[in-house]
Design an enzyme around this catalytic site. Structure first.
Site: not given
Length: 503
Positions: A359-360, A363, A388, A415, A443
């Site tokens: 999911h990240d 980054k 990101h 997000h 998250d």
């Protein structure tokens, strides 16, 4: 895998009488044939003579008696060829190619024998009076017809058996686990070998030096695989000793030494003597499914490797912001649990768990000075940080693989906020994909419950209060209710994966 009929599933085959249908003829002829066939047997089966005269009676007999071996069709001189219409009805309308049709004709039809044999799908042409005074000749001719019917049915049954083996061999490709596959194999073998439902069988697999049971039936369910000897021959000897109900001391066994993978043994009790053909079918089936076992093992190995790579990629992103690899593991477990509680199928929940660690992933494109800044980010830095989500999506969107396609959705939308105001697209409600809504809860929960470079973990009562406050705002209300209702299960996952590096 969907259930479908097995060979002889309802009852084991039993020896019955040979059904012989006389179409036409008078009651005296019927009584005479009944008397003639009394006590007569072929292959230990006696004769059962049926009689039909009117069209209604004929149709009823042919419809209700599905195992008629011989039809004796009377062809009278006075009625023309009307009786021969039943030949077409049997062969074409009923699609019955097995029954042997014997035409018993008046002597007036003697000259038409060749024409009738060529024009109609019958097996034998006889003239009335041909067997007068010679019961043995009649019985010999009948034996020939019965043999023809028996051999035709045997060939037909063997073809059906081959079709069944081919079908069942292909359907096991849908098995999702080794245990499911092994259970299907036992069930199909029991059908091929015509064993009783209570008969025992088992599928064993040896990884290294240890046997484990993939499936078992009957009394073998109680078997402790850890108690089995290491060598295959010793295992078979032990199973044969306990195979008291089997008519065959050896039972049926299939051993796969599997040079490149685990060793396997399939063992089934044989409660009746299988024919050579049934043994051949059983061995062919096992040989076919052996490749399926190998492929499933390989698929699981690939999936395990893929899973490890995905977690590693997720960890790369998290360690850049000085977070632990257990964050991605916990998020994966949280998303799977919440997906199951929501009602998604197990397969889809597993897919979500595999994809959510990335999911990240976006980054990796954010500088360390922003990722690890202990203080509040400036507006410009926060805007960079928010990129990101879009960056992760761009990295993953080109793949056609289900896991990466799912990961792309999650990376882009985790997000977003249910009530609007999230990023990067400002979606709201069900415009946000379910995967994004599930991962958002997983998250945020893990972020709040864990120490980060810029904060300490929140107390649990404050976390619960935030989720209640943000229900319908940040988070999907239905998913929030499920999360809070099953919070104890999420806390079990959190306790299981404490913050320390594992990958």
């Amino acid at each position: 895998m969907d259930r479908y009929p097995l060979i002889g599933e309802d009852n084991l085959p039993t020896e019955s009488e040979w059904n012989i249908l006389l179409i036409g003829g008078g009651s005296e002829e019927f009584r005479g044939l009944t008397h003639l066939l009394a006590g007569f047997q072929f292959e230990s089966r006696s004769m059962r003579l049926l009689h039909a005269v009117t069209p209604e009676e004929v149709r009823l007999q042919l419809a209700t008696e599905t195992d008629i071996a011989v039809v004796m069709l009377e062809l009278c001189a006075s009625a023309g060829r009307q009786a021969l219409e039943w030949v077409g009805y049997i062969r074409e309308s009923l699609s019955n190619a097995a029954v042997r049709i014997v035409v018993v004709a008046d002597p007036a039809w003697a000259e038409a024998e060749e024409e009738i044999m060529l024009g109609y799908d019958i097996n034998t042409f006889r003239l009335k009076g041909e067997f007068d005074g010679s019961a043995s000749k009649f019985k010999s001719a009948l034996i020939g017809s019965l043999r023809g019917y028996r051999d035709f049915k045997k060939t037909e049954d063997e073809k059906k058996s081959l079709d069944y083996v081919a079908l069942s061999s292909s359907l096991v490709l849908n098995a999702g686990s080794l245990e499911e596959l092994a259970g299907d194999v036992l069930r199909h073998l029991a059908s091929i070998l015509k064993t009783y439902p209570s008969s025992g069988g088992l599928v064993l697999q040896k990884n290294g030096q240890q046997w484990r049971m993939l499936a078992a039936s009957g009394e073998y369910v109680k078997l402790n695989p850890a108690s089995l000897p290491e060598e295959m021959e010793d295992v078979l000897a032990l199973l044969r000793e306990s195979n008291a109900k089997s008519l065959i001391p050896d039972g049926f066994s299939f051993h796969s030494p599997s040079v490149i993978g685990p060793e396997r043994l399939i063992f089934v009790e044989a409660c009746q003597m299988p024919s050579d053909w049934e043994y051949y079918l059983a061995e062919s089936y096992c040989a076919n499914t052996d490749a399926v076992f190998e492929n499933l093992e390989l698929r699981h190995e690939i999936e395990s490797t893929q899973k490890e790579i995905i977690y590693t990629l997720g960890e790369i992103a998290e360690t850049r912001s000085q977070e632990t690899g257990f964050h991605v593991k916990r998020v994966a477990e949280y998303t799977k649990l919440l997906a199951v509680k929501y009602g998604l199928p197990e397969e889809e929940a597993n897919l979500l768990a595999l994809a959510s660690p990335m999911h990240d992933i976006g980054k990796v494109g954010i500088s360390d000075s922003i990722l690890n800044k202990p203080g509040k980010l400036t507006e410009e830095e926060y805007a960079t940080m928010k990129n990101h989500a879009r960056s992760g999506y761009e990295m993953l969107k080109h793949s056609s693989r289900p896991i990466l396609k799912t990961a792309a959705i999650i990376a882009l939308q985790h997000h977003e906020k249910y009530g609007g105001g999230g990023y990067p697209q400002g979606l709201s409600g069900e415009e946000i994909h379910l995967y994004g809504r599930i991962t958002a809860i997983a998250d945020v929960f893990d972020a709040l419950a864990s120490d980060r470079v810029y904060k300490k973990a929140w107390p649990m009562d404050e976390i619960v209060e935030l989720f209640r406050k943000e229900r319908g705002k940040h988070f999907d209300p239905k998913l929030t209710d499920l999360f809070l209702r099953h919070l104890d299960e999420f806390l079990e996952i959190r306790a299981r994966y404490t913050d320390e590096k594992v990958f």
